[in-house]
Design a protein around this motif. Structure first.
Motif, PDB file in Angstrom:
ATOM      1  N   VAL A 167       0.855  -1.186   0.000  1.00 19.38           N
ATOM      2  CA  VAL A 167       0.000   0.000   0.000  1.00 19.38           C
ATOM      3  C   VAL A 167       0.893   1.239   0.000  1.00 19.38           C
ATOM      4  O   VAL A 167       1.910   1.285   0.703  1.00 19.38           O
ATOM      5  N   VAL A 168       0.517   2.217  -0.804  1.00 20.13           N
ATOM      6  CA  VAL A 168       1.194   3.515  -0.811  1.00 20.13           C
ATOM      7  C   VAL A 168       0.205   4.546  -0.277  1.00 20.13           C
ATOM      8  O   VAL A 168      -0.900   4.686  -0.806  1.00 20.13           O
ATOM      9  N   PHE A 169       0.597   5.245   0.780  1.00 24.21           N
ATOM     10  CA  PHE A 169      -0.248   6.278   1.384  1.00 24.21           C
ATOM     11  C   PHE A 169       0.477   7.613   1.279  1.00 24.21           C
ATOM     12  O   PHE A 169       1.598   7.760   1.752  1.00 24.21           O
ATOM     13  N   ASP A 170      -0.179   8.585   0.643  1.00 31.85           N
ATOM     14  CA  ASP A 170       0.459   9.878   0.401  1.00 31.85           C
ATOM     15  C   ASP A 170      -0.384  10.994   1.011  1.00 31.85           C
ATOM     16  O   ASP A 170      -1.520  11.223   0.598  1.00 31.85           O
ATOM     17  N   SER A 171       0.175  11.682   2.004  1.00 33.31           N
ATOM     18  CA  SER A 171      -0.551  12.767   2.669  1.00 33.31           C
ATOM     19  C   SER A 171       0.043  14.130   2.343  1.00 33.31           C
ATOM     20  O   SER A 171      -0.049  15.072   3.133  1.00 33.31           O
ATOM     21  N   THR A 172       0.651  14.259   1.160  1.00 29.40           N
ATOM     22  CA  THR A 172       1.314  15.518   0.800  1.00 29.40           C
ATOM     23  C   THR A 172       0.483  16.402  -0.116  1.00 29.40           C
ATOM     24  O   THR A 172       0.919  17.495  -0.474  1.00 29.40           O
ATOM     25  N   TYR A 173      -0.721  15.952  -0.519  1.00 28.86           N
ATOM     26  CA  TYR A 173      -1.542  16.755  -1.425  1.00 28.86           C
ATOM     27  C   TYR A 173      -2.372  17.764  -0.639  1.00 28.86           C
ATOM     28  O   TYR A 173      -3.240  17.392   0.142  1.00 28.86           O
ATOM     29  N   ARG A 174      -2.099  19.035  -0.850  1.00 26.32           N
ATOM     30  CA  ARG A 174      -2.800  20.095  -0.136  1.00 26.32           C
ATOM     31  C   ARG A 174      -3.845  20.729  -1.046  1.00 26.32           C
ATOM     32  O   ARG A 174      -3.560  21.058  -2.201  1.00 26.32           O
ATOM     33  N   LEU A 175      -5.044  20.901  -0.530  1.00 25.60           N
ATOM     34  CA  LEU A 175      -6.116  21.578  -1.251  1.00 25.60           C
ATOM     35  C   LEU A 175      -6.273  22.952  -0.599  1.00 25.60           C
ATOM     36  O   LEU A 175      -6.976  23.100   0.403  1.00 25.60           O
ATOM     37  N   SER A 176      -5.592  23.949  -1.149  1.00 25.30           N
ATOM     38  CA  SER A 176      -5.498  25.236  -0.460  1.00 25.30           C
ATOM     39  C   SER A 176      -6.843  25.942  -0.358  1.00 25.30           C
ATOM     40  O   SER A 176      -7.087  26.678   0.589  1.00 25.30           O
ATOM     41  N   LYS A 177      -7.728  25.705  -1.311  1.00 23.07           N
ATOM     42  CA  LYS A 177      -9.024  26.389  -1.246  1.00 23.07           C
ATOM     43  C   LYS A 177      -9.838  25.916  -0.058  1.00 23.07           C
ATOM     44  O   LYS A 177     -10.591  26.660   0.543  1.00 23.07           O
ATOM     45  N   GLN A 178      -9.714  24.617   0.282  1.00 18.57           N
ATOM     46  CA  GLN A 178     -10.460  24.072   1.420  1.00 18.57           C
ATOM     47  C   GLN A 178      -9.609  23.921   2.671  1.00 18.57           C
ATOM     48  O   GLN A 178     -10.117  23.541   3.720  1.00 18.57           O
ATOM     49  N   ASN A 179      -8.322  24.173   2.558  1.00 15.20           N
ATOM     50  CA  ASN A 179      -7.410  23.967   3.685  1.00 15.20           C
ATOM     51  C   ASN A 179      -7.491  22.525   4.185  1.00 15.20           C
ATOM     52  O   ASN A 179      -7.556  22.262   5.385  1.00 15.20           O
ATOM     53  N   LEU A 180      -7.504  21.588   3.250  1.00 12.79           N
ATOM     54  CA  LEU A 180      -7.608  20.167   3.565  1.00 12.79           C
ATOM     55  C   LEU A 180      -6.458  19.398   2.946  1.00 12.79           C
ATOM     56  O   LEU A 180      -5.790  19.861   2.026  1.00 12.79           O
ATOM     57  N   ILE A 181      -6.256  18.191   3.442  1.00 10.18           N
ATOM     58  CA  ILE A 181      -5.288  17.252   2.881  1.00 10.18           C
ATOM     59  C   ILE A 181      -6.069  16.160   2.166  1.00 10.18           C
ATOM     60  O   ILE A 181      -6.984  15.573   2.735  1.00 10.18           O
ATOM     61  N   CYS A 182      -5.734  15.917   0.920  1.00 14.71           N
ATOM     62  CA  CYS A 182      -6.346  14.831   0.150  1.00 14.71           C
ATOM     63  C   CYS A 182      -5.354  13.669   0.144  1.00 14.71           C
ATOM     64  O   CYS A 182      -4.273  13.772  -0.435  1.00 14.71           O
ATOM     65  N   ALA A 183      -5.692  12.579   0.834  1.00 10.93           N
ATOM     66  CA  ALA A 183      -4.733  11.494   1.083  1.00 10.93           C
ATOM     67  C   ALA A 183      -5.238  10.175   0.500  1.00 10.93           C
ATOM     68  O   ALA A 183      -6.142   9.557   1.067  1.00 10.93           O
ATOM     69  N   PRO A 202      -1.564  -4.859   5.373  1.00  9.44           N
ATOM     70  CA  PRO A 202      -0.622  -5.014   4.252  1.00  9.44           C
ATOM     71  C   PRO A 202       0.736  -5.506   4.750  1.00  9.44           C
ATOM     72  O   PRO A 202       1.058  -5.368   5.938  1.00  9.44           O
ATOM     73  N   GLN A 203       1.533  -6.075   3.839  1.00  6.93           N
ATOM     74  CA  GLN A 203       2.900  -6.460   4.196  1.00  6.93           C
ATOM     75  C   GLN A 203       3.793  -5.229   4.328  1.00  6.93           C
ATOM     76  O   GLN A 203       4.620  -5.148   5.229  1.00  6.93           O
ATOM     77  N   SER A 204       3.615  -4.290   3.394  1.00  7.87           N
ATOM     78  CA  SER A 204       4.441  -3.078   3.379  1.00  7.87           C
ATOM     79  C   SER A 204       3.549  -1.874   3.133  1.00  7.87           C
ATOM     80  O   SER A 204       2.577  -1.957   2.379  1.00  7.87           O
ATOM     81  N   ILE A 205       3.907  -0.752   3.745  1.00 10.56           N
ATOM     82  CA  ILE A 205       3.205   0.504   3.471  1.00 10.56           C
ATOM     83  C   ILE A 205       4.242   1.592   3.256  1.00 10.56           C
ATOM     84  O   ILE A 205       5.168   1.755   4.051  1.00 10.56           O
ATOM     85  N   PHE A 206       4.119   2.309   2.146  1.00 13.49           N
ATOM     86  CA  PHE A 206       5.046   3.386   1.786  1.00 13.49           C
ATOM     87  C   PHE A 206       4.371   4.732   2.042  1.00 13.49           C
ATOM     88  O   PHE A 206       3.215   4.942   1.657  1.00 13.49           O
ATOM     89  N   THR A 207       5.096   5.640   2.684  1.00 15.10           N
ATOM     90  CA  THR A 207       4.550   6.962   2.991  1.00 15.10           C
ATOM     91  C   THR A 207       5.606   8.025   2.736  1.00 15.10           C
ATOM     92  O   THR A 207       6.747   7.723   2.399  1.00 15.10           O
ATOM     93  N   ASN A 208       5.194   9.290   2.936  1.00 11.90           N
ATOM     94  CA  ASN A 208       6.158  10.379   2.915  1.00 11.90           C
ATOM     95  C   ASN A 208       6.903  10.428   4.253  1.00 11.90           C
ATOM     96  O   ASN A 208       6.558   9.720   5.199  1.00 11.90           O
ATOM     97  N   LEU A 209       7.916  11.262   4.299  1.00 13.05           N
ATOM     98  CA  LEU A 209       8.754  11.397   5.498  1.00 13.05           C
ATOM     99  C   LEU A 209       8.015  12.247   6.518  1.00 13.05           C
ATOM    100  O   LEU A 209       8.058  13.470   6.486  1.00 13.05           O
ATOM    101  N   ASP A 210       7.300  11.593   7.423  1.00  7.98           N
ATOM    102  CA  ASP A 210       6.449  12.303   8.379  1.00  7.98           C
ATOM    103  C   ASP A 210       6.440  11.535   9.692  1.00  7.98           C
ATOM    104  O   ASP A 210       5.991  10.391   9.748  1.00  7.98           O
ATOM    105  N   GLN A 211       6.923  12.167  10.745  1.00  7.63           N
ATOM    106  CA  GLN A 211       7.049  11.508  12.043  1.00  7.63           C
ATOM    107  C   GLN A 211       5.692  11.130  12.619  1.00  7.63           C
ATOM    108  O   GLN A 211       5.538  10.070  13.242  1.00  7.63           O
ATOM    109  N   VAL A 212       4.676  11.976  12.420  1.00  7.57           N
ATOM    110  CA  VAL A 212       3.349  11.692  12.958  1.00  7.57           C
ATOM    111  C   VAL A 212       2.737  10.484  12.255  1.00  7.57           C
ATOM    112  O   VAL A 212       2.173   9.590  12.896  1.00  7.57           O
ATOM    113  N   VAL A 213       2.866  10.430  10.930  1.00  3.94           N
ATOM    114  CA  VAL A 213       2.369   9.274  10.175  1.00  3.94           C
ATOM    115  C   VAL A 213       3.077   8.007  10.632  1.00  3.94           C
ATOM    116  O   VAL A 213       2.460   6.954  10.806  1.00  3.94           O
TER     117      VAL A 213
END
Length: 716
Positions: free
Chosen positions: A305-321, A364-375
């Motif tokens: 699984v690849v999980f990406d929390s780096t997409y910012r929606l500036s109009k809504q101030n939300l993260i699309c993950a 999942p066996q493996s999960i790939f994410t961005n470099l984020d300590q909270v994640v």
């Protein structure tokens, strides 16, 4: 000497009329000749490593640099003065965050460049009430209006050093107007605007093919996880529509359209799942959804699984993950998507638990994410037995902003890339890393120090026994790192974003169907027509996976030198393999002829699920003309999705179905859903499925001894 130029007027700058500049340059720079414009960008405070704290006066980091000067009150400025960021966007967000805490909006100002370059040397940001609007008279009535310019002098100046570090060198903190009260700060234009998401709820529903109805929205019961909450506090949730406007940069109409869309999807798709998280005040903050097909795909390909929390929606101030993976054609497949209000631990823990629940608690066996300590901490909490990896493309992306001038060095980039994915052993990695640090004098680089501490999560040489499905290889790497570039920041409502995500999923599935059809029509053409092992591979693998296998076979048999080593056991063979033109790297292959066990020190089968050139060379040397069955990974075959939900394939699963009503219902529903999705769009397949169901119904009626009239045939 620096050359001062005005900031380029672009899409991110909304001119609000001609501006009368300051009487004198801000900060004594004599630069009062620049008209500045207001920017509407939502604040998202990142915890992903885009900024770090430093102590001013640290000799290693501030040698030869002037300390920041503060004109006015120092209240609340500590955070702003102590942080170091690495990009213009991060600097803007840092000052936005400060402005939000203090109660004012900001705008972009002038910038200067290093002589003879377009690299920014200094950058100014101002209070949004800086300057004066031409022809506008200041009165007691309009002075504190947020849209009135009052010639406010509050500003900040960042300086960029040779390492690409942005530091505050000047701050004017006093304002000549009233600041927003705490209860008003969510209305600030450069903070979390309520206005941003209100305008286009109708647009999204028209796009989705639905009409927006008036009245209070009803949260769905039934297939969604939110149904459990509704049973206990339905009325409370209905009231949270308006309350959520104080938490997110969206209006109630936008929430109405999003929930209406998710309700409609749940009504259309019996396996559709969606969930919503409430805050302590009962307001909706985070959403997650996935459709039935995503569950089917996850059941087949849940190993990565690849999980990406780096997409910012500036109009809504939300993260699309998004949660994505790779299918049997080595294509991207969607497992679900989330809209998050923040990047807190509680948000990620809730999301991962919701994702797991929606997927039958299969980890999942493996999960790939961005470099984020909270994640990372949230994954340790929810996925304790899953291997957490930091995606290479996120490291490379961060390196561009963290390493400054080093990014243009070919020698450095070659060594850095080798450390990430080019080393064959931990010893080779340590030697290469030490050489890189010494050669480029990076002993004090804090980002690289932090990265090194996390080496177990990103260095390929330290993860040779972890399956990754090739997500780190090109072109998968490029594909997965740009999933939502077409979605982020281009749509104006939550429902439009949900529709766009689902449309993207459907586009991927159409491509999968095209590949499925191609595989059914004919096997891939073999470059060596009479090769038994290639013909075997063409028979079992999908076209794209076959081509990967064929390339490795040709490399192994045509470009690999070998040396066979003596073994005590006559059934065991050991080879040292060297690829021609690939340096002096030696890989060791072990082959047991009696058990057909095969292993190679390069560990490609363990990570990718395909035999490597070295192993294929060993099979060729020993005249083995078929791929050993234990080395054909079903997830890469044409039959990857066949019989997945038929419990008769596995005796333990079948017995569970016979003994447990819930397990029986679960297997049958998934099995039937899979058959329905396969038959969609083709009339003959639909007729065949209807006839099969009718025959099954008749058999059940016989067993039950029911003499009721059969329903008319739908297959006629």
């Amino acid at each position: 000497m620096s050359q001062v130029e005005p900031a380029a007027a672009g899409a991110d700058q909304a001119v609000e009329g001609a501006v009368v500049p300051h009487d004198e340059g801000v900060g004594g720079g004599g630069g009062g000749d620049v008209a500045t414009t207001e920017v509407q960008v939502a604040v998202v405070v990142s915890t992903s490593g885009d900024e770090r704290r430093v102590e001013y006066g640290d000799d290693a980091d501030n040698e030869g640099e002037e300390a920041a000067t503060v004109q006015g009150s120092k209240e609340g400025t500590e955070e702003l003065l102590r942080k170091v960021v690495y990009s213009e966007e991060a600097a803007y967000k840092l000052y936005c965050d400060y402005g939000h805490r203090m109660g004012f909006s900001i705008r972009k100002g002038k910038q200067s460049y290093f002589t003879g370059t377009k690299r920014i040397r200094t950058k100014d940001y101002f209070c949004s009430k800086e300057g004066l609007k031409e022809g506008e008279k200041l009165t007691d009535a309009n002075f504190n209006d947020p849209h009135t310019r009052t010639n406010c002098r509050a500003m900040v100046r960042f300086r960029v050093n040779d390492h690409g570090e942005w530091k505050v060198i000047r701050l004017v903190s006093d304002h000549n107007h009233n600041l927003a009260r705490p209860e008003e700060r969510h209305l600030l234009r450069s903070a979390r605007s309520l206005i941003a998401g209100r305008s286009s709820s109708v647009e999204a529903m028209v796009y989705a093919g639905y009409q927006v109805q008036g009245g209070a929205p009803q949260l769905p019961a039934g297939s969604t996880s939110a149904a459990n909450i509704v049973e206990n506090s339905k009325q409370h949730l209905l009231l949270s529509y308006s309350a959520m406007a104080n938490t997110l940069a969206v209006g109630t109409g936008d929430l109405h359209s999003l929930v209406s869309y998710l309700k409609s999807r749940a009504n259309e798709d019996g396996m559709f799942y969606w969930d919503v998280q409430l805050d302590q005040s009962g307001r909706m903050t985070n959403f997650f959804w996935r459709d039935g097909r995503s569950r089917i795909d996850y059941d087949c390909f849940s190993d990565v699984v690849v999980f990406d929390s780096t997409y910012r929606l500036s109009k809504q101030n939300l993260i699309c993950a998004p949660f994505v993976g790779v299918n049997h054609h080595w294509q991207t497949t969607m497992y679900g998507c989330a809209l998050l209000a923040d990047e807190s631990m509680s948000a990620f823990v809730w999301l991962f638990k919701s994702f797991l629940e929606s997927m039958g608690n299969r980890h999942p066996q493996s999960i790939f994410t961005n470099l984020d300590q909270v994640v990372s901490k949230a994954i340790e909490n929810v996925f304790p037995n899953t291997c957490h990896r930091i995606a290479h493309w996120h490291i490379q992306k961060n390196a561009h902003s963290r390493l400054g001038a080093l990014n243009v060095s070919k020698v450095f980039n070659k060594m850095f890339t080798k450390c990430i994915q080019g080393c064959d052993s931990e010893t080779e990695f340590e030697e290469t890393w030490a050489q890189m640090i010494h050669e480029f004098k990076l002993q004090d680089n804090k980002w690289l120090k932090k990265l090194y501490k996390l080496k177990q999560k990103w260095c390929s040489a330290l993860n040779k026994c972890t399956f990754d499905g090739g997500v780190e290889y090109e072109p998968q790497c490029d594909s997965l790192s740009n999933i939502f570039n077409s979605v982020a920041d281009k749509l104006t409502s939550l429902s439009a974003i949900a529709v766009a995500v689902d449309k993207l999923s459907e586009d991927w599935r159409e491509k999968e169907l095209e590949e499925d059809t191609r595989c059914l029509q004919k096997p891939p053409s073999c470059i060596i027509k009479h090769s038994d092992i290639l013909n075997h591979a063409a028979k079992v693998y999908t076209h794209r996976i076959y081509k990967l296998f064929e390339t490795d076979f040709l490399d192994g048999c045509g470009a690999t030198k070998f040396k066979e080593l003596p073994c005590e056991d006559n059934n065991t063979h050991q080879f040292e393999m060297t690829m021609q033109g690939r340096g002096s790297r030696v890989c060791t292959v072990h082959l047991n002829m009696s058990t057909m066990e095969l292993s190679c020190s390069c560990s490609k089968f363990e990570t990718m699920g395909l035999l490597c050139p070295h192993a294929l060379k060993a099979l060729s040397i020993k005249n083995i003309c078929k791929i050993p069955e234990s080395y054909i990974l079903k997830r890469w075959t044409k039959d990857a999705k066949k019989w997945v939900f038929n419990p008769k394939q596995y005796e333990s699963s079948y017995q569970e179905c016979m003994d447990d009503d819930a397990a029986y219902c679960n297997y049958v529903m998934h099995y039937a859903y899979d058959l329905v999705t396969k038959s969609q769009g083709q009339e003959e397949l639909r007729k065949a499925l209807w006839e099969t169901l009718e025959n099954g119904e008749k058999e059940l009626e016989k067993y039950l001894g029911n003499g009721t009239q059969y329903a008319p045939s739908y297959a006629a």
